[in-house]
Design a protein around this motif. Structure first.
Motif, PDB file in Angstrom:
ATOM      1  N   LEU A  14      -7.651  89.412 -29.495  1.00 21.18           N
ATOM      2  CA  LEU A  14      -7.841  87.979 -29.719  1.00 21.18           C
ATOM      3  C   LEU A  14      -9.160  87.718 -30.444  1.00 21.18           C
ATOM      4  CD1 LEU A  14      -7.122  84.991 -29.351  1.00 21.18           C
ATOM      5  CD2 LEU A  14      -8.178  85.132 -27.072  1.00 21.18           C
ATOM      6  N   MET A  15     -10.227  88.365 -30.022  1.00 19.78           N
ATOM      7  CA  MET A  15     -11.532  88.173 -30.669  1.00 19.78           C
ATOM      8  C   MET A  15     -11.484  88.592 -32.133  1.00 19.78           C
ATOM      9  SD  MET A  15     -13.833  86.845 -28.616  1.00 19.78           S
ATOM     10  CE  MET A  15     -15.363  87.332 -29.396  1.00 19.78           C
ATOM     11  N   ILE A  16     -10.809  89.690 -32.428  1.00 21.02           N
ATOM     12  CA  ILE A  16     -10.709  90.168 -33.819  1.00 21.02           C
ATOM     13  C   ILE A  16      -9.897  89.192 -34.661  1.00 21.02           C
ATOM     14  CG2 ILE A  16      -9.735  91.985 -35.276  1.00 21.02           C
ATOM     15  CD1 ILE A  16     -10.616  93.952 -32.999  1.00 21.02           C
ATOM     16  N   ARG A  45      -4.771  80.415 -24.247  1.00 22.53           N
ATOM     17  CA  ARG A  45      -5.634  79.351 -23.712  1.00 22.53           C
ATOM     18  C   ARG A  45      -6.498  79.873 -22.566  1.00 22.53           C
ATOM     19  NH1 ARG A  45      -0.801  76.176 -24.174  1.00 22.53           N
ATOM     20  NH2 ARG A  45      -1.009  74.709 -25.876  1.00 22.53           N
ATOM     21  N   LYS A  46      -5.871  80.624 -21.652  1.00 23.78           N
ATOM     22  CA  LYS A  46      -6.613  81.172 -20.508  1.00 23.78           C
ATOM     23  C   LYS A  46      -7.679  82.161 -20.972  1.00 23.78           C
ATOM     24  CE  LYS A  46      -2.984  80.534 -17.090  1.00 23.78           C
ATOM     25  NZ  LYS A  46      -1.988  81.176 -16.234  1.00 23.78           N
ATOM     26  N   MET A  47      -7.324  83.023 -21.924  1.00 23.63           N
ATOM     27  CA  MET A  47      -8.301  84.000 -22.427  1.00 23.63           C
ATOM     28  C   MET A  47      -9.459  83.306 -23.125  1.00 23.63           C
ATOM     29  SD  MET A  47      -6.414  87.450 -23.807  1.00 23.63           S
ATOM     30  CE  MET A  47      -5.062  86.708 -24.706  1.00 23.63           C
ATOM     31  N   VAL A  48      -9.169  82.285 -23.928  1.00 26.65           N
ATOM     32  CA  VAL A  48     -10.224  81.553 -24.631  1.00 26.65           C
ATOM     33  C   VAL A  48     -11.153  80.879 -23.625  1.00 26.65           C
ATOM     34  CG1 VAL A  48     -10.702  79.550 -26.104  1.00 26.65           C
ATOM     35  CG2 VAL A  48      -9.007  81.238 -26.813  1.00 26.65           C
ATOM     36  N   ASP A  49     -10.587  80.233 -22.612  1.00 23.37           N
ATOM     37  CA  ASP A  49     -11.413  79.604 -21.576  1.00 23.37           C
ATOM     38  C   ASP A  49     -12.304  80.634 -20.896  1.00 23.37           C
ATOM     39  OD1 ASP A  49     -10.327  77.119 -22.090  1.00 23.37           O
ATOM     40  OD2 ASP A  49      -8.916  77.192 -20.390  1.00 23.37           O
ATOM     41  N   ASP A  50     -11.721  81.781 -20.529  1.00 24.15           N
ATOM     42  CA  ASP A  50     -12.478  82.832 -19.852  1.00 24.15           C
ATOM     43  C   ASP A  50     -13.564  83.409 -20.770  1.00 24.15           C
ATOM     44  OD1 ASP A  50     -12.915  84.574 -17.563  1.00 24.15           O
ATOM     45  OD2 ASP A  50     -12.089  86.172 -18.833  1.00 24.15           O
ATOM     46  N   LEU A  51     -13.233  83.619 -22.041  1.00 26.37           N
ATOM     47  CA  LEU A  51     -14.224  84.163 -22.979  1.00 26.37           C
ATOM     48  C   LEU A  51     -15.361  83.171 -23.232  1.00 26.37           C
ATOM     49  CD1 LEU A  51     -11.783  85.964 -25.425  1.00 26.37           C
ATOM     50  CD2 LEU A  51     -13.476  87.070 -23.941  1.00 26.37           C
ATOM     51  N   CYS A  52     -15.078  81.890 -23.162  1.00 28.65           N
ATOM     52  CA  CYS A  52     -16.128  80.870 -23.277  1.00 28.65           C
ATOM     53  C   CYS A  52     -17.066  80.943 -22.079  1.00 28.65           C
ATOM     54  CB  CYS A  52     -15.525  79.470 -23.379  1.00 28.65           C
ATOM     55  SG  CYS A  52     -14.806  79.078 -24.981  1.00 28.65           S
ATOM     56  N   VAL A  53     -16.495  81.049 -20.887  1.00 28.51           N
ATOM     57  CA  VAL A  53     -17.296  81.140 -19.658  1.00 28.51           C
ATOM     58  C   VAL A  53     -18.165  82.395 -19.673  1.00 28.51           C
ATOM     59  CG1 VAL A  53     -17.135  81.490 -17.154  1.00 28.51           C
ATOM     60  CG2 VAL A  53     -15.711  79.773 -18.251  1.00 28.51           C
ATOM     61  N   ARG A  54     -17.612  83.482 -20.183  1.00 29.52           N
ATOM     62  CA  ARG A  54     -18.327  84.758 -20.200  1.00 29.52           C
ATOM     63  C   ARG A  54     -19.282  84.894 -21.388  1.00 29.52           C
ATOM     64  NH1 ARG A  54     -13.170  88.234 -19.769  1.00 29.52           N
ATOM     65  NH2 ARG A  54     -14.512  89.935 -20.438  1.00 29.52           N
ATOM     66  N   GLY A  55     -19.352  83.895 -22.253  1.00 28.79           N
ATOM     67  CA  GLY A  55     -20.332  83.900 -23.340  1.00 28.79           C
ATOM     68  C   GLY A  55     -19.902  84.552 -24.633  1.00 28.79           C
ATOM     69  N   TRP A  56     -18.630  84.874 -24.786  1.00 26.91           N
ATOM     70  CA  TRP A  56     -18.148  85.470 -26.020  1.00 26.91           C
ATOM     71  C   TRP A  56     -17.817  84.422 -27.072  1.00 26.91           C
ATOM     72  CZ3 TRP A  56     -18.268  90.549 -27.176  1.00 26.91           C
ATOM     73  CH2 TRP A  56     -18.480  91.435 -26.118  1.00 26.91           C
ATOM     74  N   LEU A  57     -17.313  83.275 -26.614  1.00 22.02           N
ATOM     75  CA  LEU A  57     -16.942  82.183 -27.511  1.00 22.02           C
ATOM     76  C   LEU A  57     -17.689  80.920 -27.111  1.00 22.02           C
ATOM     77  CD1 LEU A  57     -13.061  82.699 -27.554  1.00 22.02           C
ATOM     78  CD2 LEU A  57     -14.669  83.372 -29.331  1.00 22.02           C
ATOM     79  N   LEU A  58     -17.786  79.996 -28.050  1.00 16.90           N
ATOM     80  CA  LEU A  58     -18.457  78.725 -27.811  1.00 16.90           C
ATOM     81  C   LEU A  58     -17.619  77.619 -28.430  1.00 16.90           C
ATOM     82  CD1 LEU A  58     -21.050  77.092 -27.023  1.00 16.90           C
ATOM     83  CD2 LEU A  58     -21.892  77.627 -29.304  1.00 16.90           C
ATOM     84  N   LEU A  59     -17.377  76.584 -27.658  1.00 17.04           N
ATOM     85  CA  LEU A  59     -16.676  75.413 -28.170  1.00 17.04           C
ATOM     86  C   LEU A  59     -17.743  74.359 -28.446  1.00 17.04           C
ATOM     87  CD1 LEU A  59     -13.921  74.278 -28.847  1.00 17.04           C
ATOM     88  CD2 LEU A  59     -13.802  73.377 -26.526  1.00 17.04           C
ATOM     89  N   GLU A  60     -17.967  74.094 -29.732  1.00 15.28           N
ATOM     90  CA  GLU A  60     -19.034  73.176 -30.144  1.00 15.28           C
ATOM     91  C   GLU A  60     -18.444  72.118 -31.071  1.00 15.28           C
ATOM     92  OE1 GLU A  60     -22.408  74.244 -33.039  1.00 15.28           O
ATOM     93  OE2 GLU A  60     -23.220  74.631 -31.038  1.00 15.28           O
ATOM     94  N   GLU A  61     -18.566  70.864 -30.669  1.00 17.43           N
ATOM     95  CA  GLU A  61     -18.048  69.735 -31.453  1.00 17.43           C
ATOM     96  C   GLU A  61     -16.575  69.925 -31.805  1.00 17.43           C
ATOM     97  OE1 GLU A  61     -20.596  69.011 -34.790  1.00 17.43           O
ATOM     98  OE2 GLU A  61     -22.394  68.974 -33.547  1.00 17.43           O
ATOM     99  N   GLY A  62     -15.808  70.426 -30.832  1.00 15.67           N
ATOM    100  CA  GLY A  62     -14.377  70.601 -31.040  1.00 15.67           C
ATOM    101  C   GLY A  62     -13.999  71.810 -31.877  1.00 15.67           C
ATOM    102  N   ARG A  63     -14.983  72.635 -32.227  1.00 18.37           N
ATOM    103  CA  ARG A  63     -14.720  73.829 -33.042  1.00 18.37           C
ATOM    104  C   ARG A  63     -15.059  75.075 -32.239  1.00 18.37           C
ATOM    105  NH1 ARG A  63     -14.901  72.771 -39.092  1.00 18.37           N
ATOM    106  NH2 ARG A  63     -14.403  74.962 -38.954  1.00 18.37           N
ATOM    107  N   LEU A  64     -14.212  76.063 -32.344  1.00 12.95           N
ATOM    108  CA  LEU A  64     -14.430  77.323 -31.656  1.00 12.95           C
ATOM    109  C   LEU A  64     -15.317  78.215 -32.518  1.00 12.95           C
ATOM    110  CD1 LEU A  64     -13.493  78.615 -29.014  1.00 12.95           C
ATOM    111  CD2 LEU A  64     -11.636  79.669 -30.287  1.00 12.95           C
ATOM    112  N   LYS A  65     -16.363  78.764 -31.908  1.00 12.21           N
ATOM    113  CA  LYS A  65     -17.278  79.656 -32.629  1.00 12.21           C
ATOM    114  C   LYS A  65     -17.430  80.946 -31.839  1.00 12.21           C
ATOM    115  CE  LYS A  65     -19.887  75.975 -34.762  1.00 12.21           C
ATOM    116  NZ  LYS A  65     -21.190  75.484 -35.107  1.00 12.21           N
ATOM    117  N   ILE A  66     -17.637  82.029 -32.553  1.00 13.23           N
ATOM    118  CA  ILE A  66     -17.851  83.317 -31.925  1.00 13.23           C
ATOM    119  C   ILE A  66     -19.339  83.500 -31.674  1.00 13.23           C
ATOM    120  CG2 ILE A  66     -17.670  85.818 -32.250  1.00 13.23           C
ATOM    121  CD1 ILE A  66     -15.095  85.279 -33.819  1.00 13.23           C
TER     122      ILE A  66
END
Length: 72
Positions: A14-16, A45-66
């Motif tokens: 997913l990250m790749i 959706r679950k993986m993205v939420d978990d990766l955000c919590v764990r610091g791999w992804l960031l949801l900023e201004e409605g945009r997903l960032k790595i």
């Protein structure tokens, strides 16, 4: 700190996929990501939420960032 080795195969894939889509300036479409990863939209959706919590992804201004890359 967690490394890329600590991610599951599905999380790394997913990250790749996200990395390549974001760098190619392609819109992040859940159906397309689902097709490319072979996972259901709910799983993604679950993986993205978990990766955000764990610091791999960031949801900023409605945009997903790595935040941390698994590549390299």
């Amino acid at each position: 700190m967690e490394s890329a080795k600590d991610l599951t195969d599905a999380e790394r894939k997913l990250m790749i996929v996200l990395f390549h889509m974001i760098n190619a300036s392609k819109p992040l479409s859940l159906p397309v990501i689902s097709l490319r990863t072979g996972r259901s939209e709910e799983e993604i959706r679950k993986m993205v939420d978990d990766l955000c919590v764990r610091g791999w992804l960031l949801l900023e201004e409605g945009r997903l960032k790595i935040r941390r890359s698994v590549i390299g």
